[in-house]
Design a protein around this motif. Structure first.
Motif, mmCIF file in Angstrom:
data_model
loop_
_atom_site.group_PDB
_atom_site.id
_atom_site.type_symbol
_atom_site.label_atom_id
_atom_site.label_comp_id
_atom_site.label_asym_id
_atom_site.label_seq_id
_atom_site.Cartn_x
_atom_site.Cartn_y
_atom_site.Cartn_z
ATOM 1 N N PRO A 1 -3.094 -1.241 -4.626
ATOM 2 C CA PRO A 1 -1.521 -1.838 -4.368
ATOM 3 C C PRO A 1 -0.843 -0.486 -4.413
ATOM 4 C CG PRO A 1 -1.975 -1.721 -6.830
ATOM 5 C CD PRO A 1 -3.776 -1.650 -5.705
ATOM 6 N N ALA B 1 1.643 -12.993 -4.408
ATOM 7 C CA ALA B 1 1.283 -12.235 -2.847
ATOM 8 C C ALA B 1 -0.163 -12.051 -2.456
ATOM 9 C CB ALA B 1 1.743 -10.755 -3.392
ATOM 10 N N LEU C 1 3.517 -0.200 -9.882
ATOM 11 C CA LEU C 1 3.269 -1.917 -9.415
ATOM 12 C C LEU C 1 3.358 -1.539 -11.038
ATOM 13 C CD1 LEU C 1 2.920 -3.764 -8.571
ATOM 14 C CD2 LEU C 1 0.772 -4.043 -8.539
ATOM 15 N N MET D 1 -4.923 -7.668 -7.018
ATOM 16 C CA MET D 1 -4.716 -7.240 -4.853
ATOM 17 C C MET D 1 -4.854 -5.950 -5.400
ATOM 18 S SD MET D 1 -0.813 -6.525 -7.272
ATOM 19 C CE MET D 1 0.579 -5.562 -5.444
ATOM 20 N N ASN E 1 -0.662 -6.989 -0.781
ATOM 21 C CA ASN E 1 0.824 -7.136 -1.218
ATOM 22 C C ASN E 1 1.711 -7.533 -0.341
ATOM 23 O OD1 ASN E 1 2.518 -6.666 -3.012
ATOM 24 N ND2 ASN E 1 3.017 -4.906 -2.326
#
Length: 293
Positions: free
Chosen positions: A87, A234, A91, A84, A238
């Protein structure tokens, strides 16, 4: 999961960081199952800091971040890993953090945060030389990319095997990038039963399987991969992928076939993996049905 479309989506999301310098690297201390690092986390972070990203590539299901100094950061997402960019702050299960900037002075330039997250702890992060990368991920070890392989090449690699075609398609030494989801989807589109032994496929079936595989993978890349019910995957931004809405058989057991409108999707287990197919679209020869029964 993730397979070729998901990792290709990661590659495209990370590619915009080409030319940036890694200001700092961190392996967070977590009270969860650790993943595999090579070298050890402390040495890995020390060697990553200050390096510049020269390219971002993909080999099968692996993401390759090429650095100056002839080294490659290889990230294997395996079951639940994902990469990612910038992010959310909260997280969880973050296994690697890289802060990057295009300016020489990271304090004054705009930074981006690249993270590798893995909830189940099955992923692998390695920093290896370009020479080791060629040896370990070259054509002697990893099969041709599933987007590039021709039907005749796939046939020649598998036509003597007695294993089910579905299982053989997931062999990364034969062809790189295909896993459970896209093997099931491609075989359904090609109207080939997943249990059909490789040695019994005709040339027309090999063509159909390869063409269907290419179509499915390209469509999945366009829709940025498949986000399943567990939400493990994802995009780097995200956001969920969209190809799960286009699945014709995967996780659709008991539903009417979207292709023929007659069959009801069934689930079987091959090589310990759930396999979905339509018994009408994807018929086995009678002698094989009797033997398997």
């Amino acid at each position: 999961m993730p397979e070729l479309p998901e990792v290709e989506t990661m590659r495209r999301g990370v590619a915009r960081l080409r030319g940036a310098r890694i200001c700092s690297a961190e392996v967070p201390v977590l009270n969860v199952e650790p993943i595999e690092y090579l070298p050890a986390p402390g040495e890995l972070c020390r060697r990553l800091a200050g390096r510049r990203v020269e390219g971002v590539d993909r080999v099968g299901k692996r993401l390759l971040i090429r650095l100056d100094g002839e080294e490659v950061l290889v990230i294997e997402p395996r079951m639940t890993g994902r990469v990612m960019v910038d992010p959310p702050d909260n997280l969880s299960h973050v296994r690697l953090k890289l802060r990057l900037c295009w300016e020489e002075n990271c304090e004054t330039g705009r930074q981006h945060l690249l993270v590798f997250r893995d909830t189940r702890g099955l992923g692998v992060v390695r920093l290896i030389s370009e020479d080791d990368c060629r040896r370990e991920l070259g054509p002697e070890k990893i099969g041709p990319d599933a987007l590039a392989i021709t039907w005749s090449e796939l046939r020649n690699r598998l036509r003597k095997r007695r294993s089910p075609i579905k299982v053989a398609l997931m062999d990364q030494s034969v062809m790189a990038g295909v896993g459970n989801i896209y093997a099931s989807e491609a075989l359904h589109r090609a109207r080939v039963h997943p249990q059909l032994p490789c040695c019994l496929l005709s040339s027309s079936q090999w063509r159909a399987v390869t063409e269907s595989l290419h179509q499915v993978l390209r469509e999945a890349i366009t829709l940025q991969g498949s986000t399943l019910g567990d939400g493990a995957y994802a995009t780097p931004e995200n956001t969920p992928g969209g190809y799960q809405n286009e699945h014709r058989v995967y996780q659709r057991e008991g539903e009417k076939c979207r292709q023929c409108g007659k069959g009801i999707i069934r689930r079987i287990v091959l090589a310990q993996r759930s396999t979905f197919f339509c018994p009408v679209c994807q018929r086995l020869p009678l002698r094989l049905r009797r033997r398997l029964a």
